[in-house]
Structures are given as structure tokens and as C-alpha cells.
Design a protein around this motif. Structure first.
Motif, PDB file in Angstrom:
ATOM      1  N   THR A 175       0.814  -1.212   0.000  1.00  0.00           N
ATOM      2  CA  THR A 175       0.000   0.000   0.000  1.00  0.00           C
ATOM      3  C   THR A 175       0.851   1.266   0.000  1.00  0.00           C
ATOM      4  O   THR A 175       0.354   2.349  -0.316  1.00  0.00           O
ATOM      5  CB  THR A 175      -0.941   0.025   1.221  1.00  0.00           C
ATOM      6  N   SER A 176       2.113   1.143   0.373  1.00  0.00           N
ATOM      7  CA  SER A 176       3.029   2.266   0.243  1.00  0.00           C
ATOM      8  C   SER A 176       3.241   2.542  -1.239  1.00  0.00           C
ATOM      9  O   SER A 176       3.212   1.625  -2.061  1.00  0.00           O
ATOM     10  CB  SER A 176       4.370   1.922   0.903  1.00  0.00           C
ATOM     11  N   ARG A 177       3.441   3.797  -1.590  1.00  0.00           N
ATOM     12  CA  ARG A 177       3.600   4.140  -3.006  1.00  0.00           C
ATOM     13  C   ARG A 177       4.665   3.278  -3.673  1.00  0.00           C
ATOM     14  O   ARG A 177       4.462   2.741  -4.754  1.00  0.00           O
ATOM     15  CB  ARG A 177       3.944   5.627  -3.139  1.00  0.00           C
ATOM     16  N   ALA A 195       2.797   0.143  -5.124  1.00  0.00           N
ATOM     17  CA  ALA A 195       1.461  -0.009  -4.542  1.00  0.00           C
ATOM     18  C   ALA A 195       0.599  -0.898  -5.430  1.00  0.00           C
ATOM     19  O   ALA A 195       0.563  -0.735  -6.648  1.00  0.00           O
ATOM     20  CB  ALA A 195       0.807   1.356  -4.372  1.00  0.00           C
ATOM     21  N   GLY A 196      -0.082  -1.856  -4.799  1.00  0.00           N
ATOM     22  CA  GLY A 196      -0.934  -2.769  -5.536  1.00  0.00           C
ATOM     23  C   GLY A 196      -0.328  -4.126  -5.783  1.00  0.00           C
ATOM     24  O   GLY A 196      -1.044  -5.067  -6.154  1.00  0.00           O
ATOM     25  N   HIS A 233      -9.094  -5.787   5.918  1.00  0.00           N
ATOM     26  CA  HIS A 233      -8.467  -4.644   5.257  1.00  0.00           C
ATOM     27  C   HIS A 233      -9.076  -4.325   3.901  1.00  0.00           C
ATOM     28  O   HIS A 233      -8.879  -3.234   3.363  1.00  0.00           O
ATOM     29  CB  HIS A 233      -6.967  -4.897   5.114  1.00  0.00           C
ATOM     30  N   LYS A 242     -11.113   6.909   2.377  1.00  0.00           N
ATOM     31  CA  LYS A 242      -9.811   6.312   2.061  1.00  0.00           C
ATOM     32  C   LYS A 242      -9.560   6.359   0.557  1.00  0.00           C
ATOM     33  O   LYS A 242      -8.431   6.564   0.098  1.00  0.00           O
ATOM     34  CB  LYS A 242      -9.763   4.876   2.563  1.00  0.00           C
ATOM     35  N   ARG A 246      -6.395   8.211  -1.056  1.00  0.00           N
ATOM     36  CA  ARG A 246      -5.477   7.537  -1.961  1.00  0.00           C
ATOM     37  C   ARG A 246      -5.364   8.298  -3.273  1.00  0.00           C
ATOM     38  O   ARG A 246      -4.269   8.472  -3.816  1.00  0.00           O
ATOM     39  CB  ARG A 246      -5.951   6.107  -2.221  1.00  0.00           C
ATOM     40  N   LEU A 277      -6.562  -0.478  -4.805  1.00  0.00           N
ATOM     41  CA  LEU A 277      -6.026  -0.342  -3.455  1.00  0.00           C
ATOM     42  C   LEU A 277      -7.122  -0.321  -2.398  1.00  0.00           C
ATOM     43  O   LEU A 277      -6.831  -0.325  -1.208  1.00  0.00           O
ATOM     44  CB  LEU A 277      -5.139   0.903  -3.371  1.00  0.00           C
ATOM     45  N   GLN A 278      -8.368  -0.339  -2.854  1.00  0.00           N
ATOM     46  CA  GLN A 278      -9.510  -0.539  -1.953  1.00  0.00           C
ATOM     47  C   GLN A 278     -10.110  -1.932  -2.163  1.00  0.00           C
ATOM     48  O   GLN A 278     -11.173  -2.244  -1.635  1.00  0.00           O
ATOM     49  CB  GLN A 278     -10.568   0.530  -2.204  1.00  0.00           C
TER      50      GLN A 278
END
Length: 388
Positions: A175-177, A195-196, A233, A242, A246, A277-278
Motif C-alpha cells: 500500500t506504500s507508493r 502499490a498494488g 483490510h 480512504k 489515496r 487499493l480498496q
């Protein structure tokens, strides 16, 4: 002389009947495609024919659905044609029918060449169907059903048993860039992440999560860079705040045609990334995304829009060809990738108002709360990620 003229007449008649037959079979195939085959960005249907005499034709090409091929043959026969079948059903002659992307970002191209245009990308941990191979390239289909060629080295091949086993392994999503995998002993970088990306989780010690890539590269990732790939999550309904946060974190990310990674994006790649990412898989292109979700009227005032809605635009007023998409974030504003990720407003009194976008907005779709097969799919319920 009469015999000569008669011969010419016969030849012309045969030629005319042959041309008429060619037109007829072409019409039948085209009608069948229109009625039964989806978008060719998501489905393989490449069919050609050659007449070998009268109403007998050799049918060749490729298709990715055996049932659909049988239906096509039945349709042609019902229309009086005699068919010699040379159509290949994909997958065909592949090392393995499935694979998992093993690079942080794998490029997908329109043909098996580095000089071919980029059509999309795939991220580490994406399961793919392998449809055919050519030299060092493989033709793949990603979970959003998009098709393209990528380098063979980007894919870890597996069979159906291996794919099934992979689904059962606990995973984490980056999830961090951007992040990296580090060697357990030395701390040296042994892998790249964005991310992803989705990777196997093998253990944890303090702030280190031990992971393995699809091809077996092992190491650790900082716990702050990932979250468990689970229902806690990634709940069934996305948190729109969120989602907005994002999207805003990607401001000024540069544009790249075909890009779906946080390093560079195209417009639909941006909306796909935010929703991925969701925990939600969207269709690939703007024109495809515009087909799914609850349709929201665009002529009832801005108050009908909610944060997270997708807004769709045409290149000029009066056109019906959707070429752009943005994400509504409230208070008349939407965020989108157009040269860079930026925010514009649909309110003419605002400084960031875009007259061009306001005049070319033609459709809006609500994604949150909608679940439609293929077009909007929760990652944890997608059959390529989870057992039925």
C-alpha cells in the motif's frame, strides 16, 4: 465464337456467385460477432475465411472460447455453408495455461515486440491466463480480462493445481507508493515493489514481514508498507474517504499511455489503481469502465454526485466516444490523470473550473456498493484470486 462467349458467361457467373457467397459468409460471421462476442480488448475472436469452391470455405483464425466456436460453426452450417475447420482455440501450445506476474510492473504490448505500442501493465501477484507464446513473449489475459503481450520473463508459469495452491497462501498487498524486498541476512535490496503488488506472506518478526515473490525470491518488507490481503483490510464496500485520500496521494503523478502503476498512469489506469487499493477490480479502459455500476444522471446538478463516482468524458461536445475518466471527490471537484494527476471543478465559479470537461461530461457511474460480474469485482471474491 458462341462457345467462347458461353465460357465467358459461365466464368462470370461463377465469379459473381463466389463473390456473393463471400459477402454472405462475411455478413453471417460479422452478425454472429456483434451478437455473441464482447469487446475485442477482452475477448479473442479473429476469424477469416477462404472459399475453396461453391459454398465450401476454410475457416481459420483464433478464438478463446470452445463453446463459442461450436456456436459459430453451427450458425454457418445452418446458413448453408460447408466448413473446413482450421480455427485454433486458445490457449494453444503453451508451456502452462496460467501464470503469476513476477515483476513489480510488467508491460503489456499490442504485439510481441519491444517496438509495439504499450496497451497496459500488470502488477506483481496478478494471476493471468496464458493464451499463446511467441519467442520470448506470451499473450496474456489479466484479471480485468484485458489482453496483451508481455515478456515471458515477467511471468511465473503454473498449471491449474499450482494456481489453486497459490490462491490458498496468505498474502499481503503493498500500500506504500513504492517499496522494496530486502535480503533477510544482509538487508540488501533483492526486489522492487509498487502499490498494488500482491506477495506471499511467510512470517513476521517485529516490523519485518517475510515475503516471497511468485518465482520464489524471498526477503522481508517493512510492515508499514503492506497490509494483509483479507476481508478486514479489504471489506466488501470501499471506504470513500480512504478512496479520496489515496487519489489525492497520487497528485502530479505523470501520464503514461497504458500505465496502471503509481509511477505513471493513464486516466483509466488512475481510477483502476485507486479502486484496486480498496480491493476492487475495474475494467481496463475508460470506455469499458463506463459500462458498469449504477448510472448517475449528469444533467440533474452536481448534488447527485458522491465521492468515488466515476465521471466519463468525450473528446468534443456531440461525440459519443468516451475517451476520458475522472474520480469525483466532492464539492464540485474531480481528480483525474490528464498530463499529470490534477484536480478540476465542474463549478464555473471555481478557479480550477474546466469549461472543456464540463462541456464534454456525458456519463457518471457509481461503483461503491455495486458488484457486477467482470466489470466490478471484489478482489477477494474474484475467481482468479480466491476459490469459488
Amino acid at each position: 465464337m458462341k462457345a467462347f462467349i458461353f465460357g465467358i458467361i459461365i466464368s462470370l457467373s461463377v465469379l459473381f456467385l463466389g463473390c456473393a457467397g463471400d459477402r454472405k459468409i462475411d455478413e453471417v460471421i460479422s452478425r454472429f460477432q456483434d451478437e455473441n462476442v464482447g469487446d475485442l480488448r477482452e475477448n479473442v475472436f479473429d476469424i477469416s475465411f477462404e472459399r475453396v469452391g461453391g459454398k465450401t470455405f476454410i475457416l481459420s483464425g483464433e478464438i478463446d472460447d470452445r463453446t463459442l466456436k461450436s456456436a459459430l460453426m453451427d450458425t454457418l452450417i445452418a446458413n448453408g455453408f460447408y466448413i473446413q475447420d482450421s480455427v485454433v482455440v486458445l490457449p494453444h501450445n503453451v508451456s502452462a495455461p496460467f501464470g503469476i506476474i513476477d515483476l513489480s510492473v510488467a508491460t503489456m504490448r499490442s504485439s510481441a515486440s519491444h517496438t509495439a505500442s504499450m496497451v497496459s501493465q500488470a502488477l506483481m501477484g496478478m494471476p493471468v491466463r496464458v493464451l499463446k507464446e511467441k519467442g520470448g513473449w506470451v499473450y496474456i489475459q489479466t484479471p480485468d480480462r484485458y489482453l496483451g503481450w508481455c515478456e515471458r520473463a515477467a511471468v511465473q508459469f503454473t498449471d491449474s493445481a499450482g494456481w489453486k495452491a497459490w490462491k490458498k497462501v496468505p498474502k499481503v498487498m503493498v500500500t506504500s507508493r513504492c517499496s522494496v524486498i530486502r535480503d533477510k541476512a544482509t538487508g540488501d535490496v533483492v526486489g522492487d515493489l509498487v502499490a498494488g503488488c500482491l506477495i506471499d506472506a511467510t512470517g513476521r518478526k517485529n516490523d519485518k514481514v517475510f515475503v516471497a515473490t511468485p518465482a520464489g525470491t524471498t526477503g522481508f518488507v517493512n510492515a508499514s508498507d503492506i497490509v494483509p490481503f483479507d476481508e478486514v483490510h479489504f471489506p466488501d464496500s470501499a471506504d470513500v474517504q480512504k478512496l479520496k485520500k489515496r487519489a489525492l496521494s497520487l497528485l502530479r503523478t505523470p501520464y503514461l499511455w497504458g500505465g496502471i502503476s503509481v509511477r505513471a498512469l493513464d486516466c483509466s489506469g488512475f481510477t483502476k489503481t485507486v479502486y484496486r487499493l480498496q480491493g476492487i477490480v475495474l475494467a481496463r479502459d475508460a470506455s469499458l469502465q463506463a459500462r458498469y455500476g449504477e448510472e448517475i444522471p449528469v444533467d440533474h446538478g452536481l448534488e447527485v454526485f458522491k465521492t468515488g463516482d466515476l465521471l466519463f468524458f468525450v473528446p468534443r461536445k456531440g461525440s459519443d466516444r468516451i475517451t476520458h475518466v475522472g474520480l469525483y471527490i466532492g464539492n464540485s471537484e474531480f481528480i483525474h490523470e490528464a498530463g499529470k494527476v490534477k484536480i478540476n471543478s465542474l463549478d464555473s465559479t471555481r478557479l480550477n473550473y474546466s469549461r472543456y470537461r464540463a462541456n464534454t461530461l456525458v456519463k457518471a457511474r457509481r461503483i461503491n456498493g455495486c458488484r457486477e460480474a467482470e466489470g466490478i469485482v471484489h478482489l477477494l471474491k474474484h475467481p482468479w484470486y480466491a476459490e469459488p
